[in-house]
Design a protein around this motif. Structure first.
Motif, mmCIF file in Angstrom:
data_model
loop_
_atom_site.group_PDB
_atom_site.id
_atom_site.type_symbol
_atom_site.label_atom_id
_atom_site.label_comp_id
_atom_site.label_asym_id
_atom_site.label_seq_id
_atom_site.Cartn_x
_atom_site.Cartn_y
_atom_site.Cartn_z
ATOM 1 N N VAL A 36 15.689 11.001 7.875
ATOM 2 C CA VAL A 36 15.092 9.708 7.543
ATOM 3 C C VAL A 36 15.613 9.244 6.188
ATOM 4 O O VAL A 36 15.265 9.809 5.149
ATOM 5 N N PRO A 37 16.456 8.206 6.146
ATOM 6 C CA PRO A 37 16.971 7.700 4.870
ATOM 7 C C PRO A 37 15.846 7.233 3.940
ATOM 8 O O PRO A 37 14.782 6.814 4.393
ATOM 9 N N CYS A 38 16.087 7.313 2.660
ATOM 10 C CA CYS A 38 15.107 6.876 1.667
ATOM 11 C C CYS A 38 14.634 5.446 1.953
ATOM 12 O O CYS A 38 15.454 4.563 2.233
ATOM 13 N N GLY A 39 13.321 5.255 1.904
ATOM 14 C CA GLY A 39 12.760 3.929 2.062
ATOM 15 C C GLY A 39 12.602 3.453 3.490
ATOM 16 O O GLY A 39 12.053 2.369 3.715
ATOM 17 N N SER A 40 13.047 4.245 4.474
ATOM 18 C CA SER A 40 12.925 3.804 5.864
ATOM 19 C C SER A 40 11.639 4.345 6.488
ATOM 20 O O SER A 40 10.811 4.943 5.814
ATOM 21 N N ARG A 41 11.478 4.144 7.789
ATOM 22 C CA ARG A 41 10.197 4.422 8.447
ATOM 23 C C ARG A 41 10.258 5.681 9.302
ATOM 24 O O ARG A 41 11.237 5.943 10.006
ATOM 25 N N ILE A 42 9.165 6.450 9.254
ATOM 26 C CA ILE A 42 9.004 7.625 10.094
ATOM 27 C C ILE A 42 7.708 7.485 10.885
ATOM 28 O O ILE A 42 6.716 6.957 10.377
ATOM 29 N N LEU A 43 7.739 7.909 12.138
ATOM 30 C CA LEU A 43 6.525 8.001 12.946
ATOM 31 C C LEU A 43 6.045 9.440 12.862
ATOM 32 O O LEU A 43 6.780 10.370 13.202
ATOM 33 N N MET A 44 4.815 9.629 12.415
ATOM 34 C CA MET A 44 4.336 10.974 12.117
ATOM 35 C C MET A 44 2.926 11.175 12.670
ATOM 36 O O MET A 44 2.068 10.291 12.535
ATOM 37 N N ALA A 47 4.699 17.649 5.222
ATOM 38 C CA ALA A 47 5.292 16.423 5.773
ATOM 39 C C ALA A 47 4.947 15.227 4.891
ATOM 40 O O ALA A 47 5.783 14.335 4.678
ATOM 41 N N TYR A 48 3.752 15.186 4.362
ATOM 42 C CA TYR A 48 3.348 14.096 3.474
ATOM 43 C C TYR A 48 4.114 14.161 2.152
ATOM 44 O O TYR A 48 4.441 13.134 1.560
ATOM 45 N N HIS A 49 4.398 15.378 1.712
ATOM 46 C CA HIS A 49 5.192 15.538 0.496
ATOM 47 C C HIS A 49 6.614 15.015 0.714
ATOM 48 O O HIS A 49 7.219 14.435 -0.188
ATOM 49 N N ALA A 50 7.150 15.223 1.919
ATOM 50 C CA ALA A 50 8.478 14.679 2.230
ATOM 51 C C ALA A 50 8.443 13.154 2.208
ATOM 52 O O ALA A 50 9.372 12.504 1.711
ATOM 53 N N VAL A 51 7.372 12.572 2.757
ATOM 54 C CA VAL A 51 7.214 11.115 2.726
ATOM 55 C C VAL A 51 7.191 10.621 1.283
ATOM 56 O O VAL A 51 7.820 9.608 0.940
ATOM 57 N N PHE A 52 6.480 11.345 0.421
ATOM 58 C CA PHE A 52 6.397 10.976 -0.995
ATOM 59 C C PHE A 52 7.772 11.054 -1.660
ATOM 60 O O PHE A 52 8.199 10.110 -2.344
ATOM 61 N N LEU A 53 8.471 12.162 -1.455
ATOM 62 C CA LEU A 53 9.751 12.364 -2.126
ATOM 63 C C LEU A 53 10.811 11.357 -1.671
ATOM 64 O O LEU A 53 11.647 10.929 -2.461
ATOM 65 N N ARG A 54 10.765 10.984 -0.398
ATOM 66 C CA ARG A 54 11.766 10.063 0.154
ATOM 67 C C ARG A 54 11.316 8.598 0.099
ATOM 68 O O ARG A 54 12.030 7.720 0.554
ATOM 69 N N GLN A 55 10.101 8.376 -0.425
ATOM 70 C CA GLN A 55 9.527 7.025 -0.509
ATOM 71 C C GLN A 55 9.601 6.316 0.846
ATOM 72 O O GLN A 55 10.089 5.196 0.980
ATOM 73 N N LYS A 85 6.723 -0.776 19.218
ATOM 74 C CA LYS A 85 6.077 -1.647 18.238
ATOM 75 C C LYS A 85 6.811 -1.649 16.908
ATOM 76 O O LYS A 85 6.877 -2.668 16.219
ATOM 77 N N TYR A 86 7.383 -0.493 16.541
ATOM 78 C CA TYR A 86 8.094 -0.363 15.261
ATOM 79 C C TYR A 86 9.536 0.075 15.530
ATOM 80 O O TYR A 86 9.868 1.254 15.449
ATOM 81 N N PRO A 87 10.415 -0.847 15.883
ATOM 82 C CA PRO A 87 11.790 -0.485 16.236
ATOM 83 C C PRO A 87 12.607 0.057 15.068
ATOM 84 O O PRO A 87 13.723 0.555 15.285
ATOM 85 N N ASP A 88 12.072 -0.016 13.841
ATOM 86 C CA ASP A 88 12.814 0.507 12.689
ATOM 87 C C ASP A 88 12.509 1.978 12.403
ATOM 88 O O ASP A 88 12.974 2.524 11.410
ATOM 89 N N ILE A 89 11.746 2.631 13.278
ATOM 90 C CA ILE A 89 11.464 4.063 13.100
ATOM 91 C C ILE A 89 12.767 4.853 13.198
ATOM 92 O O ILE A 89 13.544 4.680 14.139
ATOM 93 N N ARG A 90 12.990 5.752 12.236
ATOM 94 C CA ARG A 90 14.237 6.521 12.192
ATOM 95 C C ARG A 90 14.094 7.958 12.678
ATOM 96 O O ARG A 90 15.086 8.630 12.940
ATOM 97 N N PRO A 94 1.715 2.624 0.175
ATOM 98 C CA PRO A 94 2.538 3.771 0.555
ATOM 99 C C PRO A 94 2.161 5.008 -0.262
ATOM 100 O O PRO A 94 1.737 4.890 -1.420
ATOM 101 N N ILE A 95 2.317 6.173 0.327
ATOM 102 C CA ILE A 95 1.972 7.423 -0.349
ATOM 103 C C ILE A 95 2.700 7.538 -1.676
ATOM 104 O O ILE A 95 2.110 7.895 -2.697
ATOM 105 N N TRP A 96 4.003 7.246 -1.654
ATOM 106 C CA TRP A 96 4.807 7.462 -2.861
ATOM 107 C C TRP A 96 4.359 6.568 -4.007
ATOM 108 O O TRP A 96 4.453 6.939 -5.180
ATOM 109 N N LYS A 97 3.845 5.383 -3.674
ATOM 110 C CA LYS A 97 3.390 4.482 -4.735
ATOM 111 C C LYS A 97 2.015 4.891 -5.250
ATOM 112 O O LYS A 97 1.752 4.888 -6.460
ATOM 113 N N ALA A 98 1.142 5.285 -4.332
ATOM 114 C CA ALA A 98 -0.213 5.654 -4.729
ATOM 115 C C ALA A 98 -0.256 6.994 -5.459
ATOM 116 O O ALA A 98 -1.084 7.195 -6.340
ATOM 117 N N ALA A 99 0.644 7.902 -5.099
ATOM 118 C CA ALA A 99 0.630 9.234 -5.712
ATOM 119 C C ALA A 99 1.460 9.295 -6.983
ATOM 120 O O ALA A 99 1.352 10.247 -7.757
#
Length: 482
Positions: free
Chosen positions: A90-98, A106-114, A145-150, A400-405
């Motif tokens: 998942v490239p930085c800043g893109s979307r993941i379905l989790m 997994a949430y830490h990965a979301v934070f690190l990759r924003q 619904k979210y075609p930008d999921i990577r 987003p997690i990365w912004k709130a954390a």
């Protein structure tokens, strides 16, 4: 002052029986003196991050055992495997379905990759209040619904042994040309006997993470990362494994992994036949219990399959909290289980469990079973442990997690409120029960009354709430605009 080594040695020599991980159950390792084999990357012993010799051969043996195209050793546990897999796919800043019931890593990965994260919730199972599985059709709905999921990231089996239809999910995910990552940390024993589900490695998943130490005879912190197909970037995965793992990997841990793989290759059929026989015998003997029960979870629409290696123990009338069962088994019978939840206690088993261990557990359960009417009188009826669902609160995500954390200049400031006064605020931190480490709330989610009620309920039942800076979980950090 007591040294940790002395306490570990004393505990290891005690009569305490481990119905918890690691799966070696303090048996079966041939390492007489680990100091004698503890080395660094010297000539002839290869380098994990540039494997070309003996370590590459060991990884190839593991790949052959599990049927993957490539397998990598991971000495920083499945946590490093999860971080690496998500970072590679998942490239930085893109979307993941989790799946919302994923481990905190997994949430830490979301934070690190924003990352932008879209959640899919597991089905709710009323029995015992555990989380069910994920439905392929729901996964596909989200992908449409979210075609930008990577990439799609799920956990199967869950901590309680609930297995999703990984094959069906893989088909749905691949129709949208994105990789499926499966946290199968608790399923390293899958596929070695028909009594257990098939491994995700053989059901179409692109990356599968296994914790060898959880359910197999291997030292703590050992994990495998399997890769199949062309959707996952293997070069990127190798790079991130080098980033998230130590540059000085333990040869003792890697030898443990190779020995575990070798044992399964040579004696796997024999070991699993004995293992399954003992598990079946245990469950048969437990059927005559009257008030205490060993749950026999049935496969149904919201439960595709079940890992029968997990033993879920509960009071059939829901009067006794899981932590009381856990403490009685530990303090009175020397049986140390893996965890306690609101309504049940969980015992983990492996091929290394002995007949004596199962006998002790059966005797203990029958002994408690006979005393249950007396125990009921001591349980506060207002505890509500039989009325509440142990499933996840569905908190609305605001940031987003990365912004709130994050703690930088992001237009918000952090303040601390008492938990009971925080409803409607935006959380700036995590809260979760550990184990299993699945967040009840993550940074960026709005604090709901349901969440507060669950935390207070768990605290009342004696469970440890972790992830927040207030170790007592009496207060929580929240965000407000500057």
């Amino acid at each position: 002052m007591q040294l940790l080594y002395d306490k570990l040695k004393s505990f290891g020599q005690s009569d305490a029986y481990p119905f918890h991980m690691p799966g070696h159950k303090r048996r079966g390792m041939d390492f007489e003196n680990p100091y004698q084999i503890d080395i660094t990357e010297i000539e002839g012993f290869d380098n994990l991050h540039h494997a070309q010799g003996i370590l590459k051969e060991a990884e190839e043996r593991a790949a052959h055992l599990y049927g993957s195209e490539e397998t990598y050793f991971c000495v920083n546990g499945s946590t490093a495997g999860i971080l690496s897999a998500i970072s590679a796919c998942v490239p930085c800043g893109s979307r993941i379905l989790m799946a919302r019931n994923c481990h905190k890593a997994a949430y830490h990965a979301v934070f690190l990759r924003q990352l932008e994260v879209t959640y899919i919730y597991p089905q709710k199972v009323g029995q015992l209040g555990i989380n069910g599985g994920l439905l392929p059709e729901k996964v596909e709905e989200m992908l449409i619904k979210y075609p930008d999921i990577r990439a799609v990231f799920i956990t199967s089996p869950t901590y309680d042994g609930i297995v999703s239809d990984v094959g069906g999910i893989a088909e749905a995910v691949h129709r949208h040309h994105v990789p499926l990552i499966v946290d199968e940390a608790h399923g390293a024993h899958f596929g070695f006997h028909e009594y257990f589900p098939e491994s995700s490695v053989k059901q179409g998943a692109d990356i599968v993470i296994h914790s060898l130490h959880k359910t197999l005879p291997c030292l703590t912190q050992t994990s495998l990362v399997h890769v199949n197909g062309k959707l996952a970037d293997r070069a990127a995965l190798r790079d991130y494994l080098g980033i998230y793992q130590t540059s000085s990997p333990s040869y003792v841990l890697m030898a443990s992994m190779d020995s575990c793989v070798g044992l399964l290759r040579e004696r796997g059929e024999e070991l699993f036949e004995s293992y399954v026989k003992r598990l079946k015998e245990f469950r048969e003997r437990a059927q005559a219990l009257h008030r205490i029960r060993v749950a026999d979870i049935e496969r149904r629409a919201d439960i595709y399959d079940v890992d029968m290696s997990k033993i879920i123990i509960s009071d059939i009338n829901g009067k006794i909290p899981g932590n009381e069962l856990y403490e009685r088994l530990r303090c009175e019978y020397g049986l140390w289980l893996e965890m306690a939840a609101g309504r049940y206690a969980l015992a983990m088993t492996s091929v290394m469990d002995t007949r004596e261990g199962y006998d002790r557990l059966v005797r203990a359960l029958y002994s408690i079973d006979e005393e249950v009417p007396h125990i009921w009188e001591t349980v506060p009826q207002e505890s509500g442990c039989c009325q509440k669902e142990d499933g996840l609160p569905e908190n609305a995500a605001v940031l987003p997690i990365w912004k709130a954390a994050g703690r930088g200049d992001d237009g918000y400031r952090r303040k601390r409120l008492m938990l009971q006064e925080s409803e409607g605020e935006i959380s700036a931190e995590y809260m979760y029960l550990y184990p299993p480490g699945i967040p009840l709330i993550v940074p960026g989610e709005k604090i709901s009354g349901e969440f507060i009620e669950k935390v207070l309920q768990y605290k009342k039942l004696g469970h440890s709430i972790q992830g927040c800076s207030d170790y007592e979980a009496e207060s929580i950090e929240v965000l407000e605009r500057c």
